[in-house]
Structure formats: C-alpha cells, structure tokens
Design a protein around this motif. Structure first.
Motif, mmCIF file in Angstrom:
data_model
loop_
_atom_site.group_PDB
_atom_site.id
_atom_site.type_symbol
_atom_site.label_atom_id
_atom_site.label_comp_id
_atom_site.label_asym_id
_atom_site.label_seq_id
_atom_site.Cartn_x
_atom_site.Cartn_y
_atom_site.Cartn_z
ATOM 1 N N ALA A 101 0.841 -1.198 0.000
ATOM 2 C CA ALA A 101 0.000 0.000 0.000
ATOM 3 C C ALA A 101 0.873 1.244 0.000
ATOM 4 C CB ALA A 101 -0.911 0.010 1.227
ATOM 5 N N LYS A 102 2.002 1.174 0.664
ATOM 6 C CA LYS A 102 2.923 2.305 0.762
ATOM 7 C C LYS A 102 4.334 1.746 0.790
ATOM 8 C CE LYS A 102 4.309 6.090 3.762
ATOM 9 N NZ LYS A 102 3.966 6.886 4.955
ATOM 10 N N GLY A 103 5.179 2.293 -0.092
ATOM 11 C CA GLY A 103 6.571 1.897 -0.039
ATOM 12 C C GLY A 103 7.114 1.232 -1.282
ATOM 13 N N HIS A 104 6.435 1.360 -2.417
ATOM 14 C CA HIS A 104 6.942 0.769 -3.659
ATOM 15 C C HIS A 104 8.347 1.289 -3.977
ATOM 16 C CE1 HIS A 104 2.582 0.221 -4.137
ATOM 17 N NE2 HIS A 104 2.915 -0.876 -4.792
ATOM 18 N N GLY A 105 8.507 2.611 -3.943
ATOM 19 C CA GLY A 105 9.808 3.220 -4.226
ATOM 20 C C GLY A 105 10.835 2.869 -3.167
ATOM 21 N N THR A 106 10.406 2.820 -1.924
ATOM 22 C CA THR A 106 11.308 2.462 -0.830
ATOM 23 C C THR A 106 11.820 1.043 -1.011
ATOM 24 O OG1 THR A 106 10.182 3.965 0.682
ATOM 25 C CG2 THR A 106 11.492 2.210 1.669
ATOM 26 N N LEU A 107 10.939 0.116 -1.347
ATOM 27 C CA LEU A 107 11.360 -1.266 -1.557
ATOM 28 C C LEU A 107 12.333 -1.371 -2.727
ATOM 29 C CD1 LEU A 107 11.249 -4.209 -0.736
ATOM 30 C CD2 LEU A 107 9.217 -4.470 -2.186
ATOM 31 N N ALA A 108 12.067 -0.647 -3.798
ATOM 32 C CA ALA A 108 12.987 -0.661 -4.943
ATOM 33 C C ALA A 108 14.352 -0.101 -4.535
ATOM 34 C CB ALA A 108 12.409 0.143 -6.104
ATOM 35 N N ALA A 109 14.361 0.954 -3.724
ATOM 36 C CA ALA A 109 15.626 1.535 -3.252
ATOM 37 C C ALA A 109 16.365 0.559 -2.344
ATOM 38 C CB ALA A 109 15.355 2.845 -2.521
ATOM 39 N N ILE A 110 15.632 -0.132 -1.482
ATOM 40 C CA ILE A 110 16.255 -1.119 -0.589
ATOM 41 C C ILE A 110 16.856 -2.256 -1.406
ATOM 42 C CG2 ILE A 110 15.738 -2.886 1.143
ATOM 43 C CD1 ILE A 110 13.671 -0.844 2.295
ATOM 44 N N ARG A 111 16.143 -2.700 -2.413
ATOM 45 C CA ARG A 111 16.675 -3.768 -3.284
ATOM 46 C C ARG A 111 17.959 -3.294 -3.963
ATOM 47 N NH1 ARG A 111 10.892 -5.766 -5.655
ATOM 48 N NH2 ARG A 111 10.537 -7.392 -4.100
ATOM 49 N N LYS A 112 17.970 -2.030 -4.363
ATOM 50 C CA LYS A 112 19.168 -1.463 -4.990
ATOM 51 C C LYS A 112 20.337 -1.469 -3.993
ATOM 52 C CE LYS A 112 20.957 2.702 -7.097
ATOM 53 N NZ LYS A 112 20.720 3.663 -8.117
ATOM 54 N N LEU A 113 20.078 -1.066 -2.770
ATOM 55 C CA LEU A 113 21.126 -1.050 -1.743
ATOM 56 C C LEU A 113 21.649 -2.460 -1.477
ATOM 57 C CD1 LEU A 113 19.562 1.514 0.759
ATOM 58 C CD2 LEU A 113 21.583 1.875 -0.681
ATOM 59 N N TYR A 114 20.731 -3.406 -1.247
ATOM 60 C CA TYR A 114 21.153 -4.791 -1.015
ATOM 61 C C TYR A 114 21.882 -5.353 -2.234
ATOM 62 C CZ TYR A 114 18.738 -5.499 3.481
ATOM 63 O OH TYR A 114 18.338 -5.444 4.795
ATOM 64 N N GLY A 115 21.402 -5.003 -3.424
ATOM 65 C CA GLY A 115 22.045 -5.476 -4.651
ATOM 66 C C GLY A 115 23.458 -4.952 -4.819
ATOM 67 N N ALA A 116 23.731 -3.788 -4.227
ATOM 68 C CA ALA A 116 25.066 -3.189 -4.290
ATOM 69 C C ALA A 116 25.944 -3.665 -3.126
ATOM 70 C CB ALA A 116 24.954 -1.669 -4.280
ATOM 71 N N GLY A 117 25.440 -4.652 -2.374
ATOM 72 C CA GLY A 117 26.219 -5.190 -1.263
ATOM 73 C C GLY A 117 26.165 -4.338 -0.003
ATOM 74 N N LYS A 118 25.234 -3.390 0.038
ATOM 75 C CA LYS A 118 25.106 -2.529 1.212
ATOM 76 C C LYS A 118 24.130 -3.144 2.193
ATOM 77 C CE LYS A 118 26.479 1.497 -1.327
ATOM 78 N NZ LYS A 118 26.224 2.864 -1.661
#
Length: 130
Positions: A25-42
């Motif tokens: 319901a809220k957080g589509h962009g946040t989840l995409a950003a988190i995936r980006k961070l985890y994907g970068a090894g952060k």
C-alpha cells in the motif's frame, strides 16, 4: 529511486513498508531503493543510520507494517490518500529557505533533501537576493 536510497543511507530506514495480504500500500519506491542497496552489497540500518553507529538489520530484512485488517475500500483509499496528502503538504517558503541554507552552511549534502537541482538553486538564490 536513487534519492530514496541515498536518504535511507544517510538517515537509516525511518519508516516501514505498509502491506495488506502481500500487496504494498505504501513503499513501492522504498522497496525498490532497498533492493538497490542490497544489490550493491550494502546493508540496511535503522535510525540514526550507519554513519552514526546503528546496528544493521539482518540482511534481507525490511521493516513492514501489516495492514491486513483493512477492508478493500480502506486499502484503496489509503493508497490514494497517502500520495495525495504528501502532494498537498506544501512548505513555509521562508522557513524552508532558512533551514536549507543552514544545513548547507553546516556542510550537510543538501542534494539528499530530494529537491531537483534547479529548485534547490532557486531556493538558495532567493535567500541571497532577498
């Protein structure tokens, strides 16, 4: 998404993703950003963030609020209201100018505030002119 990821890195994960029956319901962009961070090894940190010594969340974990008690209508209405209310919030322009200027003068990276470069420049230039 890059601005959301930069904000999460600076401040930590301040909010949570709101989910009902597996649907965001809220957080589509946040989840995409988190995936980006985890994907970068952060890693993902709660406030006050990594730079201030917070312990990271377990790898892959993301804070989530379960809204399974909402009706279908409440879910749909929340999605609209959450976005619309943010658009309508507005700013006290003079206070915003002063805060942004003070942050800049303290050495804070004001690009993390989420404004377009042209809007940030206009805001700061108005203080210099005014």
């Amino acid at each position: 998404m890059a601005q959301i990821a930069a904000s999460i890195e600076e401040f930590g994960m301040v909010g949570a993703i709101v989910v009902r029956d597996g649907v965001i319901a809220k957080g589509h962009g946040t989840l995409a950003a988190i995936r980006k961070l985890y994907g970068a090894g952060k890693r993902l940190y709660p406030p006050p963030g990594h730079a201030r010594g917070a312990e990271p969340f377990v790898d892959g974990d993301v804070p989530v609020i379960d809204a399974s008690g909402w009706s279908d209508g409440q879910f749909r209405a929340f999605v609209i209201a959450d976005n619309q209310l943010a658009l309508m919030a507005g700013w006290d322009e003079e206070l915003l100018r002063l805060e942004v200027t003070e942050l800049r003068d303290e050495g804070f990276d004001v690009d993390l505030l989420g404004f377009q470069a042209v809007d940030l420049a206009r805001l700061l230039d108005q203080l210099a002119v005014g």
